[in-house]
Design an enzyme around this catalytic site. Structure first.
Site, PDB file in Angstrom:
ATOM      1  N   ASP A  56       0.815  -1.209   0.000  1.00 16.78           N
ATOM      2  CA  ASP A  56       0.000   0.000   0.000  1.00 16.78           C
ATOM      3  C   ASP A  56       0.853   1.264   0.000  1.00 16.78           C
ATOM      4  OD1 ASP A  56       0.938  -0.454   2.563  1.00 16.78           O
ATOM      5  OD2 ASP A  56      -1.020  -0.707   3.482  1.00 16.78           O
ATOM      6  N   ASN A 110      -7.261  -2.671  14.625  1.00 21.73           N
ATOM      7  CA  ASN A 110      -8.661  -3.056  14.374  1.00 21.73           C
ATOM      8  C   ASN A 110      -8.759  -4.280  13.458  1.00 21.73           C
ATOM      9  OD1 ASN A 110      -7.868  -1.968  11.970  1.00 21.73           O
ATOM     10  ND2 ASN A 110      -9.346  -0.295  11.931  1.00 21.73           N
ATOM     11  N   HIS A 131      -7.111  -4.663  10.610  1.00 21.43           N
ATOM     12  CA  HIS A 131      -6.943  -4.409   9.181  1.00 21.43           C
ATOM     13  C   HIS A 131      -5.639  -5.005   8.665  1.00 21.43           C
ATOM     14  CE1 HIS A 131      -4.873  -0.314  10.049  1.00 21.43           C
ATOM     15  NE2 HIS A 131      -4.020  -0.975   9.316  1.00 21.43           N
ATOM     16  N   GLU A 165      -9.781  -1.855   5.602  1.00 14.51           N
ATOM     17  CA  GLU A 165     -10.376  -1.520   6.895  1.00 14.51           C
ATOM     18  C   GLU A 165     -11.616  -2.376   7.166  1.00 14.51           C
ATOM     19  OE1 GLU A 165      -8.965   0.296   8.999  1.00 14.51           O
ATOM     20  OE2 GLU A 165      -8.135   2.133   8.167  1.00 14.51           O
TER      21      GLU A 165
HETATM   22  C1  GLP Z   1      -0.530   0.488   8.534  1.00 15.30           C
HETATM   23  C2  GLP Z   1      -0.177  -0.375   7.328  1.00 15.30           C
HETATM   24  C3  GLP Z   1      -0.391  -1.850   7.583  1.00 15.30           C
HETATM   25  C4  GLP Z   1       0.237  -2.240   8.926  1.00 15.30           C
HETATM   26  C5  GLP Z   1      -0.396  -1.443  10.025  1.00 15.30           C
HETATM   27  C6  GLP Z   1       0.105  -1.807  11.415  1.00 15.30           C
HETATM   28  O1  GLP Z   1      -1.877   0.755   8.607  1.00 15.30           O
HETATM   29  N1  GLP Z   1      -0.927   0.004   6.172  1.00 15.30           N
HETATM   30  O2  GLP Z   1       0.166  -2.602   6.524  1.00 15.30           O
HETATM   31  O3  GLP Z   1       0.073  -3.612   9.141  1.00 15.30           O
HETATM   32  O4  GLP Z   1      -0.118  -0.074   9.780  1.00 15.30           O
HETATM   33  O5  GLP Z   1       1.289  -1.126  11.698  1.00 15.30           O
HETATM   34  P1  GLP Z   1       2.198  -1.405  12.944  1.00 15.30           P
HETATM   35  O6  GLP Z   1       2.997  -2.616  12.616  1.00 15.30           O
HETATM   36  O7  GLP Z   1       3.052  -0.170  13.058  1.00 15.30           O
HETATM   37  O8  GLP Z   1       1.308  -1.600  14.126  1.00 15.30           O
END
Ligand code: GLP
Length: 248
Positions: free
Chosen positions: A67, A136, A138, A143
């Site tokens: 992404d 959440n 995702h 989402e």
């Molecule tokens: C963002 C990214 C996800 C990732 C998420 C969790 O939203 N788009 O790909 O998994 O963050 O991030 P973290 O590992 O910092 O908790």
């Protein structure tokens, strides 16, 4: 789903890196699906170390990232292209032209998304897709409530995700409200999936994802339907699943 419980984040990172390294050693011309966020950073550090030691080469590897924020230039220090350069690509021998990240400045975001799915197909699909998970549930930027049938598409970030990602920006207003993201359909098309999760704050969502019903209210729950998923998590992230007897 194969579940590896690791004592802490450090052990989780090492185990995840080992799985990615195995993929690269077994198929040096593989396609790796890569993720951003803080959780995979330690795994990338291990991969860089093993490359520097001469144990691993990425010369034949192609990468596709999940992404990118809409509206951020690749040079913006919070863009996911920048993150990948800083945390991995600049330190290994992957060929720059073999690294693919969605263009957050695309004039026609829908066309950029369609072209991305075609590009993945032209590479022959993804051999191993690395995922993190949001608080959440995702995955990538899919989402809660998003349609499981979507390929790469433009998403509106949830308030909870904006809150979670605010820590990386000067203010909440600076967090982009939209992103380009591989959809659940694109992710489920990968031959193998590796998901890394750490910390107690995600334990509830992880339990729902692994042992609850498959529902788009918890996007990661769709992984229960994939034939080859490995979850690598620390004990804190697995605490609710264990308490509920969901970890054999
Ligand atoms: C963002 C990214 C996800 C990732 C998420 C969790 O939203 N788009 O790909 O998994 O963050 O991030 P973290 O590992 O910092 O908790």
């Amino acid at each position: 789903m194969r579940i590896y419980e690791c004592a802490d984040e450090r052990a989780m990172s090492r185990r995840a890196a080992g799985i990615i390294a195995s993929q690269v050693i077994l198929k040096p011309e593989c396609v790796l699906g890569l993720a951003t966020g803080s959780t995979p950073v330690g795994a990338y550090q291990n991969l860089v170390e093993w490359y520097k030691n001469g144990d691993l080469s990425f010369a034949g590897v192609k990468t596709v990232n999940l992404d990118e924020y809409l509206g951020l230039a690749p040079t913006h220090d919070q863009s996911y292209r920048y993150f990948m350069q800083q945390n991995l690509f600049d330190h290994i021998d992957v060929k720059p032209e073999n690294t693919h990240v969605l263009n957050g400045l695309a004039e026609d975001p829908a066309a950029e998304c369609a072209a991305y799915d075609e590009m993945i197909a032209s590479l022959g699909g993804i051999d191993l897709q690395l995922l993190g998970m949001g608080h959440n549930g995702h995955i990538a930027f899919n989402e809660p409530g998003d349609d499981f049938g979507l390929g790469t598409h433009v998403v509106t970030l949830s308030e909870r995700t904006i809150d979670a990602n605010q820590r990386f920006f000067a203010s909440r207003d600076d967090v982009p409200r939209h992103a380009l993201s591989m959809g659940i359909r694109s992710i489920m098309g990968a031959s193998k999936i590796l998901i890394v999760v750490s910390g107690e704050a995600k334990a509830e969502s992880l339990a729902r994802a692994v042992a609850g019903p498959v529902t788009n209210a918890v996007p990661a729950s769709v992984l229960q339907l994939h034939p080859d998923v490995t979850l690598v998590a620390d004990s804190a992230a697995l605490s609710v699943l264990k308490r509920e007897g969901g970890l054999k």
